[in-house]
Design a protein around this motif. Structure first.
Motif, PDB file in Angstrom:
ATOM      1  N   GLN A  39       0.822  -1.216   0.000  1.00 23.11           N
ATOM      2  CA  GLN A  39       0.000   0.000   0.000  1.00 23.11           C
ATOM      3  C   GLN A  39       0.854   1.263   0.000  1.00 23.11           C
ATOM      4  OE1 GLN A  39      -2.617  -0.790   3.354  1.00 23.11           O
ATOM      5  NE2 GLN A  39      -4.076  -1.811   1.987  1.00 23.11           N
ATOM      6  N   VAL A  40       1.820   1.279  -0.926  1.00 22.82           N
ATOM      7  CA  VAL A  40       2.663   2.450  -1.114  1.00 22.82           C
ATOM      8  C   VAL A  40       2.755   2.754  -2.610  1.00 22.82           C
ATOM      9  CG1 VAL A  40       4.046   1.963   0.962  1.00 22.82           C
ATOM     10  CG2 VAL A  40       4.857   1.184  -1.274  1.00 22.82           C
ATOM     11  N   THR A  41       3.180   3.950  -2.904  1.00 25.67           N
ATOM     12  CA  THR A  41       3.385   4.336  -4.296  1.00 25.67           C
ATOM     13  C   THR A  41       4.781   3.903  -4.742  1.00 25.67           C
ATOM     14  OG1 THR A  41       4.352   6.477  -3.731  1.00 25.67           O
ATOM     15  CG2 THR A  41       1.922   6.383  -3.975  1.00 25.67           C
ATOM     16  N   LYS A  42       4.986   3.924  -6.042  1.00 23.86           N
ATOM     17  CA  LYS A  42       6.310   3.592  -6.567  1.00 23.86           C
ATOM     18  C   LYS A  42       7.343   4.629  -6.126  1.00 23.86           C
ATOM     19  CE  LYS A  42       5.005   0.712 -10.447  1.00 23.86           C
ATOM     20  NZ  LYS A  42       5.060   0.486 -11.892  1.00 23.86           N
ATOM     21  N   GLY A  43       6.902   5.852  -5.912  1.00 27.71           N
ATOM     22  CA  GLY A  43       7.810   6.884  -5.401  1.00 27.71           C
ATOM     23  C   GLY A  43       8.300   6.554  -3.999  1.00 27.71           C
ATOM     24  N   VAL A  44       7.388   6.067  -3.161  1.00 29.77           N
ATOM     25  CA  VAL A  44       7.771   5.652  -1.805  1.00 29.77           C
ATOM     26  C   VAL A  44       8.717   4.463  -1.889  1.00 29.77           C
ATOM     27  CG1 VAL A  44       6.911   4.655   0.358  1.00 29.77           C
ATOM     28  CG2 VAL A  44       5.720   6.591  -0.688  1.00 29.77           C
ATOM     29  N   PHE A  45       8.412   3.517  -2.770  1.00 35.85           N
ATOM     30  CA  PHE A  45       9.290   2.368  -2.974  1.00 35.85           C
ATOM     31  C   PHE A  45      10.698   2.851  -3.346  1.00 35.85           C
ATOM     32  CE2 PHE A  45      11.442  -0.557  -5.800  1.00 35.85           C
ATOM     33  CZ  PHE A  45      11.391  -1.750  -5.107  1.00 35.85           C
ATOM     34  N   SER A  46      10.772   3.764  -4.305  1.00 34.02           N
ATOM     35  CA  SER A  46      12.070   4.272  -4.778  1.00 34.02           C
ATOM     36  C   SER A  46      12.827   5.006  -3.676  1.00 34.02           C
ATOM     37  CB  SER A  46      11.878   5.197  -5.981  1.00 34.02           C
ATOM     38  OG  SER A  46      11.383   4.454  -7.065  1.00 34.02           O
ATOM     39  N   HIS A  47      12.080   5.653  -2.790  1.00 36.16           N
ATOM     40  CA  HIS A  47      12.709   6.340  -1.660  1.00 36.16           C
ATOM     41  C   HIS A  47      13.398   5.324  -0.746  1.00 36.16           C
ATOM     42  CE1 HIS A  47      13.312   9.145   1.624  1.00 36.16           C
ATOM     43  NE2 HIS A  47      12.734   8.267   2.432  1.00 36.16           N
ATOM     44  N   HIS A  48      12.748   4.202  -0.491  1.00 33.10           N
ATOM     45  CA  HIS A  48      13.293   3.183   0.403  1.00 33.10           C
ATOM     46  C   HIS A  48      14.311   2.276  -0.285  1.00 33.10           C
ATOM     47  CE1 HIS A  48      10.845   4.025   3.909  1.00 33.10           C
ATOM     48  NE2 HIS A  48       9.857   4.263   3.065  1.00 33.10           N
ATOM     49  N   PHE A  49      14.142   2.105  -1.588  1.00 30.89           N
ATOM     50  CA  PHE A  49      15.034   1.232  -2.358  1.00 30.89           C
ATOM     51  C   PHE A  49      15.471   1.953  -3.628  1.00 30.89           C
ATOM     52  CE2 PHE A  49      12.458  -1.552   0.270  1.00 30.89           C
ATOM     53  CZ  PHE A  49      13.452  -2.297   0.900  1.00 30.89           C
ATOM     54  N   PRO A  50      16.390   2.925  -3.480  1.00 34.97           N
ATOM     55  CA  PRO A  50      16.823   3.685  -4.665  1.00 34.97           C
ATOM     56  C   PRO A  50      17.481   2.805  -5.726  1.00 34.97           C
ATOM     57  CG  PRO A  50      18.078   4.338  -2.702  1.00 34.97           C
ATOM     58  CD  PRO A  50      17.016   3.380  -2.260  1.00 34.97           C
ATOM     59  N   GLY A  51      17.973   1.645  -5.324  1.00 36.47           N
ATOM     60  CA  GLY A  51      18.558   0.697  -6.275  1.00 36.47           C
ATOM     61  C   GLY A  51      17.519  -0.172  -6.950  1.00 36.47           C
ATOM     62  N   GLY A  52      16.243   0.104  -6.674  1.00 35.92           N
ATOM     63  CA  GLY A  52      15.152  -0.606  -7.319  1.00 35.92           C
ATOM     64  C   GLY A  52      14.932  -2.008  -6.766  1.00 35.92           C
ATOM     65  N   LYS A  53      14.320  -2.821  -7.591  1.00 33.93           N
ATOM     66  CA  LYS A  53      13.968  -4.179  -7.185  1.00 33.93           C
ATOM     67  C   LYS A  53      15.204  -4.995  -6.792  1.00 33.93           C
ATOM     68  CE  LYS A  53      11.612  -8.305  -8.916  1.00 33.93           C
ATOM     69  NZ  LYS A  53      10.965  -8.903 -10.100  1.00 33.93           N
ATOM     70  N   ASP A  54      16.324  -4.765  -7.471  1.00 31.80           N
ATOM     71  CA  ASP A  54      17.546  -5.502  -7.138  1.00 31.80           C
ATOM     72  C   ASP A  54      17.956  -5.255  -5.685  1.00 31.80           C
ATOM     73  OD1 ASP A  54      17.602  -6.422  -9.737  1.00 31.80           O
ATOM     74  OD2 ASP A  54      19.168  -5.025 -10.388  1.00 31.80           O
ATOM     75  N   GLU A  55      17.849  -4.023  -5.236  1.00 30.24           N
ATOM     76  CA  GLU A  55      18.182  -3.696  -3.843  1.00 30.24           C
ATOM     77  C   GLU A  55      17.190  -4.358  -2.881  1.00 30.24           C
ATOM     78  OE1 GLU A  55      18.663   0.183  -0.899  1.00 30.24           O
ATOM     79  OE2 GLU A  55      18.589   0.508  -3.076  1.00 30.24           O
ATOM     80  N   LEU A  56      15.925  -4.380  -3.262  1.00 24.15           N
ATOM     81  CA  LEU A  56      14.904  -5.025  -2.441  1.00 24.15           C
ATOM     82  C   LEU A  56      15.171  -6.532  -2.327  1.00 24.15           C
ATOM     83  CD1 LEU A  56      12.218  -5.100  -0.865  1.00 24.15           C
ATOM     84  CD2 LEU A  56      11.059  -5.286  -3.085  1.00 24.15           C
ATOM     85  N   VAL A  57      15.552  -7.164  -3.413  1.00 17.88           N
ATOM     86  CA  VAL A  57      15.839  -8.601  -3.389  1.00 17.88           C
ATOM     87  C   VAL A  57      16.943  -8.890  -2.374  1.00 17.88           C
ATOM     88  CG1 VAL A  57      16.741 -10.557  -4.723  1.00 17.88           C
ATOM     89  CG2 VAL A  57      15.036  -9.037  -5.744  1.00 17.88           C
ATOM     90  N   VAL A  58      17.986  -8.087  -2.374  1.00 19.11           N
ATOM     91  CA  VAL A  58      19.082  -8.275  -1.411  1.00 19.11           C
ATOM     92  C   VAL A  58      18.567  -8.086   0.015  1.00 19.11           C
ATOM     93  CG1 VAL A  58      21.299  -7.344  -0.607  1.00 19.11           C
ATOM     94  CG2 VAL A  58      20.908  -7.697  -3.059  1.00 19.11           C
ATOM     95  N   ALA A  59      17.712  -7.095   0.227  1.00 18.50           N
ATOM     96  CA  ALA A  59      17.151  -6.864   1.569  1.00 18.50           C
ATOM     97  C   ALA A  59      16.301  -8.055   2.016  1.00 18.50           C
ATOM     98  CB  ALA A  59      16.330  -5.577   1.583  1.00 18.50           C
ATOM     99  N   VAL A  60      15.527  -8.626   1.107  1.00 20.58           N
ATOM    100  CA  VAL A  60      14.707  -9.802   1.425  1.00 20.58           C
ATOM    101  C   VAL A  60      15.604 -10.982   1.801  1.00 20.58           C
ATOM    102  CG1 VAL A  60      13.201 -11.570   0.394  1.00 20.58           C
ATOM    103  CG2 VAL A  60      12.670  -9.138   0.090  1.00 20.58           C
ATOM    104  N   VAL A  61      16.632 -11.211   1.012  1.00 19.47           N
ATOM    105  CA  VAL A  61      17.545 -12.330   1.272  1.00 19.47           C
ATOM    106  C   VAL A  61      18.265 -12.120   2.607  1.00 19.47           C
ATOM    107  CG1 VAL A  61      19.654 -13.480   0.464  1.00 19.47           C
ATOM    108  CG2 VAL A  61      17.813 -12.955  -1.154  1.00 19.47           C
ATOM    109  N   ASP A  62      18.739 -10.908   2.839  1.00 19.21           N
ATOM    110  CA  ASP A  62      19.420 -10.620   4.111  1.00 19.21           C
ATOM    111  C   ASP A  62      18.496 -10.854   5.296  1.00 19.21           C
ATOM    112  OD1 ASP A  62      21.770  -9.917   2.789  1.00 19.21           O
ATOM    113  OD2 ASP A  62      21.441  -7.750   2.991  1.00 19.21           O
ATOM    114  N   ARG A  63      17.280 -10.356   5.206  1.00 18.63           N
ATOM    115  CA  ARG A  63      16.329 -10.482   6.314  1.00 18.63           C
ATOM    116  C   ARG A  63      15.965 -11.946   6.553  1.00 18.63           C
ATOM    117  NH1 ARG A  63      12.069  -7.065   7.763  1.00 18.63           N
ATOM    118  NH2 ARG A  63      13.694  -5.492   7.714  1.00 18.63           N
TER     119      ARG A  63
END
Length: 187
Positions: A39-63
């Motif tokens: 329930q966030v916008t793509k802008g909010v997503f980009s704010h939290h993950f400026p590296g995009g989906k690739d950065e999010l994937v690493v965060a998921v794997v780390d967590r």
């Protein structure tokens, strides 16, 4: 924005992505779907993950890697073979509760080589290695730790393909039978 709210939003994005990656893999999930689920916008997503989906994937794997490491450490008391059996049974129980498509997000980050990035592969390697070390210490043999990680990941794939969580239990039982004499003679 307060740190708590910022971290809450980031955590929600990671949690939503983890659930989606477990079920459909990294390649099967788009940023728009993750944003909708969180329930966030793509802008909010980009704010939290400026590296995009690739950065999010690493965060998921780390967590997830850290979460599973904590769970594996909890299996450290008692008989080694019983601990291995309990680990496989716990995943089977989670699969029964959450659905037959409940996979491993760490494996999802590397299973599709066409979409896996070097940082995601590196993060997965760190997670798998941490699990191997924890299990290897528990079993008294680093190679046995690697065997358990490989068997667990393979059993998850088989259980998903068969739509049968009991596959995890059968593999865990068989592995425990193999481990028991080896850990007894090492102790």
């Amino acid at each position: 924005m307060s740190d708590r709210r910022r971290n809450g939003t980031r955590d929600r994005l990671i949690r939503v992505a983890t659930g989606l990656f477990r079920r459909r893999g990294v390649a099967g999930v788009g940023v728009g779907e993750i944003c909708a689920g969180a329930q966030v916008t793509k802008g909010v997503f980009s704010h939290h993950f400026p590296g995009g989906k690739d950065e999010l994937v690493v965060a998921v794997v780390d967590r997830n890697g850290a979460d599973v490491s904590g769970q594996l450490a909890a299996f450290g008391s008692g008989d080694a073979a019983d601990s291995v059996q309990a680990l496989f049974r716990a995943y089977a129980s989670a699969m029964r509760l959450k659905g037959n498509d409940f996979g491993c997000p760490v494996a999802a980050a590397v299973v599709d080589g066409a979409t896996s990035t070097a940082p995601a592969i590196s993060a997965a390697n760190v997670a798998f290695d941490r699990w191997r070390v924890i299990l290897g210490e528990r079993l008294g043999d680093d190679d046995m730790g690697a065997l358990v990680v490989a068997a667990l990941e393979g059993a998850i794939l088989l259980a998903r393909a068969e739509k049968e969580p009991a596959t995890l239990e059968r593999v865990g039982d068989a592995l425990a039978q193999l481990i028991e004499p080896a850990t007894r003679s090492a102790g």
